[in-house]
Structures are given as structure tokens and as C-alpha cells.
Motif scaffolding. Structure first.
Motif, short mmCIF file in Angstrom:
data_model
loop_
_atom_site.label_atom_id
_atom_site.label_comp_id
_atom_site.label_asym_id
_atom_site.label_seq_id
_atom_site.Cartn_x
_atom_site.Cartn_y
_atom_site.Cartn_z
N VAL A 107 -0.56 21.31 -14.89
CA VAL A 107 -2.08 21.80 -14.51
C VAL A 107 -3.08 20.50 -15.23
O VAL A 107 -2.80 20.14 -16.36
N GLY A 108 -3.71 20.16 -14.33
CA GLY A 108 -5.09 19.32 -14.97
C GLY A 108 -4.42 17.70 -15.12
O GLY A 108 -5.07 17.20 -15.96
N GLN A 109 -3.26 17.53 -14.77
CA GLN A 109 -2.83 16.12 -15.13
C GLN A 109 -2.74 15.30 -13.67
O GLN A 109 -2.20 15.74 -12.73
N SER A 110 -2.74 13.85 -14.11
CA SER A 110 -2.40 13.09 -12.85
C SER A 110 -1.03 12.06 -13.36
O SER A 110 -1.32 11.49 -14.40
N ILE A 111 0.21 12.17 -12.91
CA ILE A 111 1.48 11.75 -13.42
C ILE A 111 2.17 10.70 -12.36
O ILE A 111 2.13 11.09 -11.39
N PRO A 112 2.42 9.62 -13.04
CA PRO A 112 3.20 8.74 -12.03
C PRO A 112 4.24 9.72 -11.44
O PRO A 112 5.12 10.33 -11.89
N LEU A 113 4.31 9.26 -10.09
CA LEU A 113 5.52 9.94 -9.43
C LEU A 113 6.93 9.48 -9.81
O LEU A 113 7.75 10.51 -9.73
N GLU A 114 7.02 8.21 -10.29
CA GLU A 114 8.31 7.96 -10.72
C GLU A 114 8.77 8.79 -11.95
O GLU A 114 9.94 8.86 -12.10
N ASN A 125 6.43 3.02 -3.86
CA ASN A 125 5.35 2.53 -4.33
C ASN A 125 5.38 0.96 -4.27
O ASN A 125 4.20 0.45 -3.70
N GLU A 126 6.18 0.25 -4.09
CA GLU A 126 6.42 -1.23 -3.86
C GLU A 126 6.05 -1.20 -2.30
O GLU A 126 5.29 -2.22 -1.70
N ARG A 127 6.62 -0.60 -1.56
CA ARG A 127 6.29 -0.55 0.11
C ARG A 127 4.88 -0.29 0.31
O ARG A 127 4.45 -0.91 1.14
N LEU A 128 4.34 0.73 -0.48
CA LEU A 128 3.21 0.99 -0.04
C LEU A 128 2.18 -0.26 -0.57
O LEU A 128 0.93 -0.38 0.06
N GLY A 129 2.55 -0.70 -1.68
CA GLY A 129 1.58 -1.98 -2.14
C GLY A 129 1.55 -3.01 -1.22
O GLY A 129 0.73 -3.71 -1.38
N GLY A 130 2.67 -3.21 -0.41
CA GLY A 130 2.71 -4.39 0.42
C GLY A 130 2.08 -4.19 1.70
O GLY A 130 1.92 -4.87 2.58
N CYS A 131 1.39 -2.86 2.10
CA CYS A 131 0.92 -2.62 3.20
C CYS A 131 -0.84 -3.23 3.30
O CYS A 131 -1.42 -3.08 2.02
N ALA A 132 -1.09 -3.67 4.16
CA ALA A 132 -2.49 -4.33 4.46
C ALA A 132 -3.47 -3.40 4.56
O ALA A 132 -4.70 -3.48 4.10
N GLU A 133 -3.15 -2.35 5.47
CA GLU A 133 -4.31 -1.25 5.83
C GLU A 133 -3.93 -0.02 5.45
O GLU A 133 -2.70 0.47 5.13
N PRO A 134 -4.92 1.03 5.02
CA PRO A 134 -4.44 2.37 4.69
C PRO A 134 -3.66 2.96 5.58
O PRO A 134 -2.91 3.87 5.29
N TYR A 135 -3.93 2.83 7.14
CA TYR A 135 -3.20 3.68 8.13
C TYR A 135 -1.75 3.24 8.05
O TYR A 135 -0.86 3.99 8.15
#
Length: 262
Positions: A107-114, A125-135
Motif C-alpha cells: 500500500v502506498g508504494q511504487s516498487i520495481p516490477l523485477e 523492461n529492456e524490450r519496452l525501453g527499445g520502443c520508439a513510441e508509446p503505442y
């Protein structure tokens, strides 16, 4: 954040950018309420309030995947102007199984998914970081969740019923009493299951969902007088609504109306 900015009234997240929700695919429908994106306006950093809604999310923000646990009061994360955020909102009762932790522990926390998924989250996380656009990022997130969904059973329907009850303030009596009758379980078991799946007990859940109902009424093109707004949202009176709004969001009902009207 500067002292001056900290003293300014909070800006609701929905007013700080362009927020959109997307229906989950059939594979994800039992597990996720929606997928979403939020493009924050360019400009100076604002004191953005993310108000509680009773949900738990997986969020890509600031170049990292995190789990945003349920909140009792508004969160004020540091979000840069121009940030383009994507996320997936768990369906009521689903998150504890996917994260393998009772939600009362986050509750009330933001925690790394790993912290929950280990190397799987790091690769995503690496795959998402390689995306050029939000969609593209949202599509990658959706695909990963669909693959993971095959390893999870649909959540029990009882917590979805509790959430629906908590969101309906036209009924008389307390949520706990209504759910005890409907589910045929004891008060301690109901409270324990709510802590596991929502992060807090049925009374707090009902309070947060009533606040969300009031926000929905504030979006009406015609602003209701505050006393009528309180009655329509299920509060005992205007003072009750004002106290709850300030404690949950730091804003008054009038300020909420001004930000959300129309």
C-alpha cells in the motif's frame, strides 16, 4: 521540487495531460480492468496528484516498469513534463496472484516490477525501453501480459462483487454487512480477503470508491451545488464530503469541481 511548487494546489493527473484507457483483449479481460496511456503536458514540473481508486497497476514511467500499489491517499510522484506513460490496471482481485504478495504489503508504494518477477521483468523492461513510441510500448506490454495470463487462473468472483458493492452508494447499510450476507462468510474473513486483494478493509475501500463516485459527478457539465453533490455521492452531508476529499486528495470539493468540470 521547489518549495513554491510544493505549496501550490495539486493538479489532478487527469488534468495534467492526455489520459486514455483501452479495453483488455479477451485473454486479459479476466485479469485486467484496462490498459492505459498518459501523455503528460510539456512544461514545468507540476505537483500532480494521483488519487486513490482501489486498483493496483503495472506502470512504465521514467524508463522503468514499476508496480503502483493501492493508495489510501493521493500520491505525488515526480513526473517530468512531456513524460509518456503506459500501464495496465489489474482487475479487482487479480493482482495478488500475479504479484504473489498480499496487497496490504505494498500500500502506498511504487516498487520495481523485477522485485516480483525477477529476470522476466528485466527482459520486458529492456524490450519496452527499445520502443520508439508509446503505442509500441503498450503493444509490447499487452503481448507480454497475454503470454503470462496462460499461467494464471481467473480471480475468484467474490472480490469483484465486493468492489462493485463498494462502488454503489445508492444502497442502504454498510458494505461489510451487505457482503457478509451475500458471500456467507465471517467479518474477519471478509476483512482478511479485502486486505489481501485491495490492500485495506471494506470500509476503506468503500470510502475510496465513494470519493471516485464524487469525482465522476464533478465531471458533469453542470456543476452541482456542494450540498447536492454530497447527497448524490452518498456522503452524510457536505462537511463529511469536504473532510474526506481533503484527507484523500488534499483538494476541496470546489477545487475538484473546478478542475474536472466539463
Amino acid at each position: 521540487m521547489s518549495r513554491t511548487a510544493a505549496q501550490e494546489a495539486a493538479v489532478l493527473a487527469s488534468r495534467a495531460g492526455w489520459y486514455r484507457e483501452y479495453a483488455p483483449t479477451p485473454v486479459l479481460a479476466a485479469h485486467f480492468h484496462c490498459l492505459w496511456s498518459h501523455d503528460i503536458h510539456d512544461g514545468p514540473e507540476l505537483r500532480i496528484a494521483i488519487v486513490p481508486d482501489g486498483y493496483c497497476d503495472i506502470v512504465w514511467m521514467g524508463g522503468r516498469l514499476v508496480v503502483a500499489g493501492p493508495d489510501r491517499s493521493s500520491a505525488f510522484p515526480s513526473i517530468a513534463g512531456g513524460e509518456r506513460i503506459v500501464g495496465a490496471r489489474f482487475a479487482p482481485g487479480a493482482a495478488a496472484d500475479w504479484l504473489r504478495v498480499p496487497l496490504c504489503e505494498i500500500v502506498g508504494q511504487s516498487i520495481p516490477l523485477e522485485n516480483f518477477w525477477g529476470a522476466t521483468a528485466l527482459r520486458l523492461n529492456e524490450r519496452l525501453g527499445g520502443c520508439a513510441e508509446p503505442y509500441e510500448r503498450l503493444l509490447q506490454l499487452k503481448t507480454a501480459l497475454q503470454q503470462a495470463a496462460t499461467r494464471h487462473t481467473a480471480p475468484a468472483s467474490d472480490m469483484a462483487s465486493v468492489f462493485t458493492r463498494a462502488s454503489d452508494h445508492s444502497q442502504s447499510g454498510s458494505l461489510a454487512d451487505a457482503m457478509l450476507d451475500e458471500l456467507s462468510i465471517g467479518a474477519r474473513q471478509l476483512r482478511r480477503r479485502c486486505h489481501t486483494h485491495f490492500g485495506y478493509g471494506p470500509k476503506m475501500l468503500a470510502r475510496i470508491r465513494r470519493f471516485q463516485g464524487m469525482l465522476g459527478l464533478c465531471r458533469s457539465p453542470k456543476a452541482l451545488p456542494l450540498a447536492e453533490l454530497a447527497a448524490a455521492a452518498g456522503y452524510a452531508d457536505q462537511a463529511h464530503m469536504t473532510r474526506d476529499a481533503r484527507e484523500i486528495s488534499t483538494l476541496t470539493p470546489m477545487q475538484l469541481q473546478q478542475q474536472l468540470a466539463g
